[in-house]
Every structure is written in C-alpha cells, then in structure tokens.
Design a protein around this motif. Sequence first.
Motif, PDB file in Angstrom:
ATOM      1  N   ILE A  89      57.778  13.425  24.756  1.00 34.54           N
ATOM      2  CA  ILE A  89      58.890  12.957  25.702  1.00 34.54           C
ATOM      3  C   ILE A  89      60.244  13.317  25.231  1.00 34.54           C
ATOM      4  CG2 ILE A  89      59.719  10.738  27.004  1.00 34.54           C
ATOM      5  CD1 ILE A  89      56.884   9.655  27.004  1.00 34.54           C
ATOM      6  N   ILE A  90      60.625  13.128  23.843  1.00 36.99           N
ATOM      7  CA  ILE A  90      61.969  13.046  23.546  1.00 36.99           C
ATOM      8  C   ILE A  90      62.223  14.611  23.636  1.00 36.99           C
ATOM      9  CG2 ILE A  90      61.820  13.314  21.013  1.00 36.99           C
ATOM     10  CD1 ILE A  90      64.013  11.318  20.957  1.00 36.99           C
ATOM     11  N   SER A  91      61.286  15.448  23.324  1.00 32.75           N
ATOM     12  CA  SER A  91      61.597  16.752  23.440  1.00 32.75           C
ATOM     13  C   SER A  91      61.884  17.466  24.578  1.00 32.75           C
ATOM     14  CB  SER A  91      60.412  17.660  22.894  1.00 32.75           C
ATOM     15  OG  SER A  91      60.533  18.772  23.141  1.00 32.75           O
ATOM     16  N   ILE A  92      61.377  16.784  25.792  1.00 31.87           N
ATOM     17  CA  ILE A  92      61.660  17.143  27.235  1.00 31.87           C
ATOM     18  C   ILE A  92      63.247  16.696  27.603  1.00 31.87           C
ATOM     19  CG2 ILE A  92      61.033  16.978  29.614  1.00 31.87           C
ATOM     20  CD1 ILE A  92      58.171  16.485  28.582  1.00 31.87           C
ATOM     21  N   GLN A  93      63.286  15.257  27.079  1.00 28.92           N
ATOM     22  CA  GLN A  93      64.673  14.926  27.200  1.00 28.92           C
ATOM     23  C   GLN A  93      65.730  15.833  26.653  1.00 28.92           C
ATOM     24  OE1 GLN A  93      63.077  10.156  27.322  1.00 28.92           O
ATOM     25  NE2 GLN A  93      64.510  10.848  25.743  1.00 28.92           N
ATOM     26  N   ASP A  94      65.351  16.166  25.537  1.00 26.56           N
ATOM     27  CA  ASP A  94      66.383  17.019  24.756  1.00 26.56           C
ATOM     28  C   ASP A  94      66.675  18.212  25.572  1.00 26.56           C
ATOM     29  OD1 ASP A  94      67.881  16.485  22.315  1.00 26.56           O
ATOM     30  OD2 ASP A  94      67.278  18.379  21.792  1.00 26.56           O
ATOM     31  N   ASP A  95      65.643  18.854  26.270  1.00 27.93           N
ATOM     32  CA  ASP A  95      66.064  19.957  27.126  1.00 27.93           C
ATOM     33  C   ASP A  95      66.875  19.658  28.330  1.00 27.93           C
ATOM     34  OD1 ASP A  95      64.289  21.474  25.409  1.00 27.93           O
ATOM     35  OD2 ASP A  95      62.557  21.279  26.809  1.00 27.93           O
ATOM     36  N   ILE A  96      66.723  18.687  28.802  1.00 27.08           N
ATOM     37  CA  ILE A  96      67.921  18.091  29.790  1.00 27.08           C
ATOM     38  C   ILE A  96      69.229  18.385  29.199  1.00 27.08           C
ATOM     39  CG2 ILE A  96      68.586  16.398  31.093  1.00 27.08           C
ATOM     40  CD1 ILE A  96      65.857  15.470  31.930  1.00 27.08           C
ATOM     41  N   ASP A 211      62.976  19.743  37.276  1.00 28.84           N
ATOM     42  CA  ASP A 211      61.400  20.069  36.472  1.00 28.84           C
ATOM     43  C   ASP A 211      61.350  19.305  35.576  1.00 28.84           C
ATOM     44  OD1 ASP A 211      61.094  22.048  38.872  1.00 28.84           O
ATOM     45  OD2 ASP A 211      61.799  23.570  37.781  1.00 28.84           O
ATOM     46  N   LEU A 212      62.408  19.486  34.768  1.00 31.04           N
ATOM     47  CA  LEU A 212      62.219  18.636  33.516  1.00 31.04           C
ATOM     48  C   LEU A 212      62.002  17.091  33.679  1.00 31.04           C
ATOM     49  CD1 LEU A 212      64.931  20.587  31.324  1.00 31.04           C
ATOM     50  CD2 LEU A 212      62.377  20.560  31.082  1.00 31.04           C
ATOM     51  N   ALA A 213      62.918  16.546  34.708  1.00 29.83           N
ATOM     52  CA  ALA A 213      62.957  15.124  34.887  1.00 29.83           C
ATOM     53  C   ALA A 213      61.368  14.802  35.588  1.00 29.83           C
ATOM     54  CB  ALA A 213      63.746  14.752  36.127  1.00 29.83           C
ATOM     55  N   LYS A 214      60.796  15.695  36.167  1.00 29.78           N
ATOM     56  CA  LYS A 214      59.462  15.379  36.847  1.00 29.78           C
ATOM     57  C   LYS A 214      58.531  15.635  35.559  1.00 29.78           C
ATOM     58  CE  LYS A 214      56.024  17.282  39.811  1.00 29.78           C
ATOM     59  NZ  LYS A 214      55.830  18.351  41.081  1.00 29.78           N
ATOM     60  N   ALA A 215      58.654  16.552  34.654  1.00 29.71           N
ATOM     61  CA  ALA A 215      57.722  16.356  33.624  1.00 29.71           C
ATOM     62  C   ALA A 215      57.772  15.282  32.727  1.00 29.71           C
ATOM     63  CB  ALA A 215      58.218  17.893  32.557  1.00 29.71           C
ATOM     64  N   ILE A 216      58.947  14.505  32.562  1.00 29.17           N
ATOM     65  CA  ILE A 216      59.030  13.194  32.030  1.00 29.17           C
ATOM     66  C   ILE A 216      58.152  12.183  32.774  1.00 29.17           C
ATOM     67  CG2 ILE A 216      60.688  11.428  31.445  1.00 29.17           C
ATOM     68  CD1 ILE A 216      62.720  13.460  30.783  1.00 29.17           C
ATOM     69  N   ASN A 218      55.627  12.936  34.527  1.00 31.60           N
ATOM     70  CA  ASN A 218      54.160  13.029  34.324  1.00 31.60           C
ATOM     71  C   ASN A 218      53.639  12.741  32.993  1.00 31.60           C
ATOM     72  OD1 ASN A 218      54.127  14.497  36.862  1.00 31.60           O
ATOM     73  ND2 ASN A 218      54.636  16.633  35.733  1.00 31.60           N
ATOM     74  N   ARG A 219      54.571  12.811  31.803  1.00 29.46           N
ATOM     75  CA  ARG A 219      54.110  12.211  30.574  1.00 29.46           C
ATOM     76  C   ARG A 219      54.112  10.653  30.934  1.00 29.46           C
ATOM     77  NH1 ARG A 219      51.877  14.687  26.827  1.00 29.46           N
ATOM     78  NH2 ARG A 219      52.356  16.862  26.731  1.00 29.46           N
ATOM     79  N   LEU A 220      55.004  10.047  31.554  1.00 30.94           N
ATOM     80  CA  LEU A 220      54.574   8.443  31.603  1.00 30.94           C
ATOM     81  C   LEU A 220      53.574   8.287  32.220  1.00 30.94           C
ATOM     82  CD1 LEU A 220      58.346   7.400  32.347  1.00 30.94           C
ATOM     83  CD2 LEU A 220      57.279   7.123  30.102  1.00 30.94           C
ATOM     84  N   GLU A 221      53.096   8.946  33.421  1.00 26.53           N
ATOM     85  CA  GLU A 221      51.910   8.887  34.075  1.00 26.53           C
ATOM     86  C   GLU A 221      50.708   9.127  33.240  1.00 26.53           C
ATOM     87  OE1 GLU A 221      50.942   9.791  38.695  1.00 26.53           O
ATOM     88  OE2 GLU A 221      51.536  11.507  37.552  1.00 26.53           O
ATOM     89  N   LEU A 222      50.819  10.028  32.441  1.00 24.33           N
ATOM     90  CA  LEU A 222      49.732  10.139  31.510  1.00 24.33           C
ATOM     91  C   LEU A 222      49.286   9.047  30.215  1.00 24.33           C
ATOM     92  CD1 LEU A 222      50.025  13.893  30.682  1.00 24.33           C
ATOM     93  CD2 LEU A 222      48.114  13.059  31.775  1.00 24.33           C
ATOM     94  N   LEU A 223      50.501   8.334  29.954  1.00 20.90           N
ATOM     95  CA  LEU A 223      50.593   7.198  29.173  1.00 20.90           C
ATOM     96  C   LEU A 223      49.902   5.990  29.669  1.00 20.90           C
ATOM     97  CD1 LEU A 223      54.021   7.158  27.480  1.00 20.90           C
ATOM     98  CD2 LEU A 223      52.311   8.006  26.348  1.00 20.90           C
ATOM     99  N   MET A 224      50.226   6.020  31.096  1.00 10.29           N
ATOM    100  CA  MET A 224      49.717   4.595  31.802  1.00 10.29           C
ATOM    101  C   MET A 224      47.937   5.000  31.920  1.00 10.29           C
ATOM    102  SD  MET A 224      52.409   3.630  34.557  1.00 10.29           S
ATOM    103  CE  MET A 224      52.662   5.163  35.346  1.00 10.29           C
ATOM    104  N   ALA A 225      47.631   6.248  32.233  1.00  9.73           N
ATOM    105  CA  ALA A 225      46.295   6.551  32.243  1.00  9.73           C
ATOM    106  C   ALA A 225      45.556   6.625  31.049  1.00  9.73           C
ATOM    107  CB  ALA A 225      46.088   8.081  32.839  1.00  9.73           C
ATOM    108  N   LYS A 226      45.993   6.513  29.958  1.00  7.48           N
ATOM    109  CA  LYS A 226      45.159   6.443  28.751  1.00  7.48           C
ATOM    110  C   LYS A 226      44.565   4.881  28.594  1.00  7.48           C
ATOM    111  CE  LYS A 226      47.489  10.146  26.036  1.00  7.48           C
ATOM    112  NZ  LYS A 226      48.336  10.396  24.913  1.00  7.48           N
TER     113      LYS A 226
END
Length: 226
Positions: A89-96, A211-216, A218-226
């Motif tokens: 997550i922090i890697s994607i945030q850094d890309d922003i 796109d990066l914002a959406k990727a974040i 998506n990551r949160l969505e995956l966390l909730m699905a685990k």
Amino acid sequence: MVASNPFARLFGTSPIKPLQLHMAASVLCASKLNAFFAAAFADNWALAEEIFAEISAAEHEADRINKEFRMNMPKSLFMPVSRGDLLSIISIQDDIADQAKDIAGIILGRQLQVPPPLQKKFTAFVENSALACDKALVAVNELDELLETGFTGQEVKLVEKLIRELDKQEQRVDKGEKSLRHRLFALESDMNPIDAMFLYSTIDNIGALADLAKAIGNRLELLMAK
C-alpha cells in the motif's frame, strides 16, 4: 522506555498512523496540481515554480516517512494485516507523490502551454484526478477503524461504499482522459510536435494518478476479503 524504541517512536502502537500520514503527504502533492495548472494557464511561471516547490516539499516528506516506515517495521506484526500488505500500500501511495511531482516538473521545465481551447476541460480533468486521490485518502484513514472492528460490521460497509465511490471517480477520470485526448488530436496539427507529444504524456500521467488511487482501493478491498 518507548522513546528508545525507533519502531515505537514512528508507529506508536500501530503502523497504520504513519501509513495514513504518508498518504496525506502523497495526496497533498496531487491536490496542489490544481493551483499549479491554474498558474501555468495564466502564464504565471513564477507562481507555478513556487507551487512546484510546495509539491517537492510534500514529496520529500512522503519519501522520508516511507523510508522510516520500511527501516523500522518489524519482520512480523501481531495484526490481521501482513507486513507485505502494508508495504504494498505504501509503495502505491509513494507513486502518487512521485507522479504528481514529475507532472509538474515537466510542465514547469518546458513551460509547456496547454492550448486555450483545452484549458477548461483540462482543468476539470486535473481536479477529477486529484479528487480520486482524495477519496483514496478517506478510505485509508478508515483502516485503523477496520482493524479495531476486526474487519467486520458497519465499518466494512462504510469502506466498501468509499471504494465504490472511488471506482466511479476513476471512471470519470478515464472518460475525461479519452475526451481530452480526442480534443488534443483535433488541435495537434497546429502545435509544436514535441509539445504535443509531451502534452499527450502529461494527460496519461494525470490519468495514472486516478489509477493509483483505485489501486489503493483495490488493496483495501483485498484486505477485507482475507
């Protein structure tokens, strides 16, 4: 003492707070693009340079938090999220942050002019892309609440709603990007070819912020699905 522990100094009781602080600094970079392009459209390059310096400062702060985060995070966490999830997550945030700085840097370095017939649509495009980043920040700021509730209950529904809104915002940006590229195509024969090339690239890069914002999301969505 807590103060002698670098992890405790940075994270307190949880690594979520610095993740949120990092996202806030990254999104600040994107949000300043609105004022940056307004200055560029007014041919006020001195002001644009001042705003670029503010973007650079926010990017440096995001980079500082990111480095401390990676250096001080333990190999294992007693949390329902993994070290790898948080690093992703922090890697994607850094890309922003990096992307926003690169966008402004290219425009400023070339003093690249957006043709006046495109400026109104371009302004809306930049604002919508920055808004997508804002929406991702709101979602990230709910992550500590998600942890406290064990990824259950009303908090999950709230974050799912935020992610749906983020997806819709990214779709608006995508639609605006296609329209803007179409308008630019109609004007490019009257432009300097190199300027036209850089402007197409800038449009792509602004769209990539959403796109990066959406990727974040998506990551949160995956966390909730685990």
